[in-house]
Design a protein around this motif. Structure first.
Motif, PDB file in Angstrom:
ATOM      1  N   UNK A   1       0.686  -1.181  -0.050  1.00  0.00           N
ATOM      2  CA  UNK A   1      -0.065  -0.096   0.263  1.00  0.00           C
ATOM      3  C   UNK A   1       0.671   1.250   0.174  1.00  0.00           C
ATOM      4  N   UNK A   2       0.694   2.256  -0.717  1.00  0.00           N
ATOM      5  CA  UNK A   2       1.555   3.538  -0.815  1.00  0.00           C
ATOM      6  C   UNK A   2       1.019   4.256   0.095  1.00  0.00           C
ATOM      7  N   UNK A   3       2.031   4.832   0.894  1.00  0.00           N
ATOM      8  CA  UNK A   3       2.042   5.756   2.061  1.00  0.00           C
ATOM      9  C   UNK A   3       1.074   7.040   1.558  1.00  0.00           C
ATOM     10  N   UNK A   4      -0.256   7.052   2.317  1.00  0.00           N
ATOM     11  CA  UNK A   4      -0.739   8.424   1.656  1.00  0.00           C
ATOM     12  C   UNK A   4      -0.268   9.651   2.517  1.00  0.00           C
ATOM     13  N   UNK A   5      -0.165  10.725   1.964  1.00  0.00           N
ATOM     14  CA  UNK A   5       0.366  11.983   2.612  1.00  0.00           C
ATOM     15  C   UNK A   5      -1.016  12.486   3.289  1.00  0.00           C
ATOM     16  N   UNK A   6      -0.941  13.462   4.275  1.00  0.00           N
ATOM     17  CA  UNK A   6      -1.926  14.125   4.857  1.00  0.00           C
ATOM     18  C   UNK A   6      -2.506  15.116   4.261  1.00  0.00           C
ATOM     19  N   UNK A   7      -3.507  15.514   4.347  1.00  0.00           N
ATOM     20  CA  UNK A   7      -3.897  16.862   3.213  1.00  0.00           C
ATOM     21  C   UNK A   7      -3.009  17.800   3.653  1.00  0.00           C
ATOM     22  N   UNK A   8      -2.450  18.590   2.626  1.00  0.00           N
ATOM     23  CA  UNK A   8      -1.365  19.902   2.732  1.00  0.00           C
ATOM     24  C   UNK A   8      -1.620  20.732   1.500  1.00  0.00           C
ATOM     25  N   UNK A   9      -0.869  22.018   1.490  1.00  0.00           N
ATOM     26  CA  UNK A   9      -0.963  22.782   0.478  1.00  0.00           C
ATOM     27  C   UNK A   9       0.388  22.966   0.071  1.00  0.00           C
ATOM     28  N   UNK A 330       5.614  17.939   4.803  1.00  0.00           N
ATOM     29  CA  UNK A 330       4.624  18.763   4.273  1.00  0.00           C
ATOM     30  C   UNK A 330       4.633  19.779   5.100  1.00  0.00           C
ATOM     31  N   UNK A 331       3.872  20.927   4.744  1.00  0.00           N
ATOM     32  CA  UNK A 331       3.464  22.044   5.617  1.00  0.00           C
ATOM     33  C   UNK A 331       2.196  22.343   5.451  1.00  0.00           C
ATOM     34  N   UNK A 332       1.302  22.488   6.655  1.00  0.00           N
ATOM     35  CA  UNK A 332       0.208  22.981   6.739  1.00  0.00           C
ATOM     36  C   UNK A 332       0.003  24.379   6.887  1.00  0.00           C
ATOM     37  N   UNK A 333      -0.631  25.053   6.090  1.00  0.00           N
ATOM     38  CA  UNK A 333      -0.510  26.615   6.299  1.00  0.00           C
ATOM     39  C   UNK A 333      -0.896  27.073   7.827  1.00  0.00           C
ATOM     40  N   UNK A 334      -2.033  26.395   8.308  1.00  0.00           N
ATOM     41  CA  UNK A 334      -2.188  26.744   9.703  1.00  0.00           C
ATOM     42  C   UNK A 334      -1.460  26.303  10.837  1.00  0.00           C
TER      43      UNK A 334
END
Ligand SMILES: O=C(O)[C@H]1NCC[C@@H]1O
Length: 344
Positions: A1-9, A330-334
């Motif tokens: 299974x491919x590692x899913x990234x969390x939601x991010x911009x 990843x970087x989350x904007x908030x």
């Protein structure tokens, strides 16, 4: 299974993590923007001026830590180079890094940055900011192993220099260049032992020395002003006379960062200093041990050369690096801490 990234911009930064003698190396694989500049040294200036936020994202907490170290692979202007590299740490961008060269040698072969690997050794020419470094990577049965490298010309810059060190008074030391400049002092001068004393005490003494040398000694390098700065202080056990036994040292560089390895560029500079003082001969190999982890490199002067007017030597350093994993950041904007922070 491919590692899913969390939601991010925005972009994701992928890295391969390695270590050499305990010293981390985070090799940036993808996601880093184009680095402008027509030479490796001008690319180093470019990232410092325009992309330094990414150093903080990748080196600082929460993705890294105070003593994290990184490598960014860039194009080199030298036809003989297989790759160019910029090094990064907790304060900026260094000019040479031996532990990184040992890791990158393996990485370059494993990640196919060089053509056909050769057995028993594959040569990888790595253009570091200080110049071209030739790495030789053990290769057999499709597997990479130990790495030795020939560094840029190394030389004793000044011996028996006396500086006034805050909290310690007058201290006499040597300054030597191995792709970066280091001050060398026997830890005994501070009542310390590089293998037994608390790291914090070694860091305080070494940092005081670095500050003193920076403010009291003007350094220069024959080929570029970009190379003319003190990178750190190496405290030693003072065992500089040739011996088949290991000699220990601890390197405190950049912003009081502690090298876990015996320090490839430090070993280069220390061998140049020992050779200059007549304490070792050409091709006499010594073992250098990290005061912090006990990990070892070997080092020897293999050839006399010149660097400008300085009598210099080519030094060969050997060690072993290991992979520890891969990460996708990843970087989350908030996220208020997304840009990174350091705890001292
Ligand atoms: O091995 C080396 O040369 C390096 N390790 C961290 C500090 C130096 O750049």
């Amino acid at each position: 299974m491919e590692m899913q990234l969390p939601p991010h911009e925005g972009v994701e930064l992928s890295v391969v993590d390695m270590h050499t003698g305990g010293e981390p190396l985070r090799v940036i694989l993808s996601g880093y923007p184009e680095v402008k500049g027509d030479s490796v040294l001008s690319k180093r200036r470019y990232v410092r001026e325009h992309l330094d936020h990414l150093r903080r994202v990748l080196m600082y907490e929460p993705r890294g830590h105070y003593d994290m170290y990184g490598a960014l692979i860039v194009d080199s202007e030298l036809p003989e180079a297989d790759l160019g590299v910029l090094f990064m740490h907790n304060e900026g961008y260094s000019t040479m890094c031996g532990h990184a060269v040992i890791a990158l040698g393996r990485f370059a072969v494993d990640y196919k940055l060089v053509k056909e690997p050769q057995s028993p050794e594959t040569q990888v020419n790595i253009h570091c900011p200080c110049g071209l470094v030739k790495a030789f990577v053990e290769y057999s049965g499709g597997k990479t192993g130990g790495v030795r490298f020939l560094s840029v010309p190394a030389f004793a810059f000044a011996t028996d220099v006396t500086v006034t060190v805050e909290g310690f008074g007058e201290v006499t030391l040597d300054i030597s260049y191995g792709g970066a400049f280091y001050a060398f002092v026997n830890a005994q001068r501070f009542g310390l032992d590089v293998t037994k004393s608390r790291t914090r005490d070694l860091v305080d003494a070494a940092t005081a020395v670095t500050n003193a040398v920076k403010s009291q000694v003007k350094l220069h390098h024959p080929t570029s002003d970009d190379l003319a700065f003190l990178y750190g202080t190496i405290l030693t056990d003072g065992k500089d006379n040739y011996s088949s036994e290991a000699t220990a040292n601890i390197c405190v560089f950049a912003e009081a960062q502690v090298d876990r390895s015996p320090t490839g560029s430090g070993v280069t500079a220390r061998v140049a200093l020992q050779y200059h003082k007549g304490l070792i001969q050409l091709n006499q190999s010594r073992t250098f041990q990290s005061g912090s982890t006990g990990s070892q490199f070997t080092g020897k002067a293999v050839e006399e050369t010149k660097c400008g007017d300085f009598k210099a030597v080519v030094v060969e350093v050997a060690g072993r690096a290991f992979y520890t994993g891969v990460s996708r950041f990843v970087q989350e904007p908030d996220d208020k801490l997304t840009h990174g922070f350091l705890l001292k």
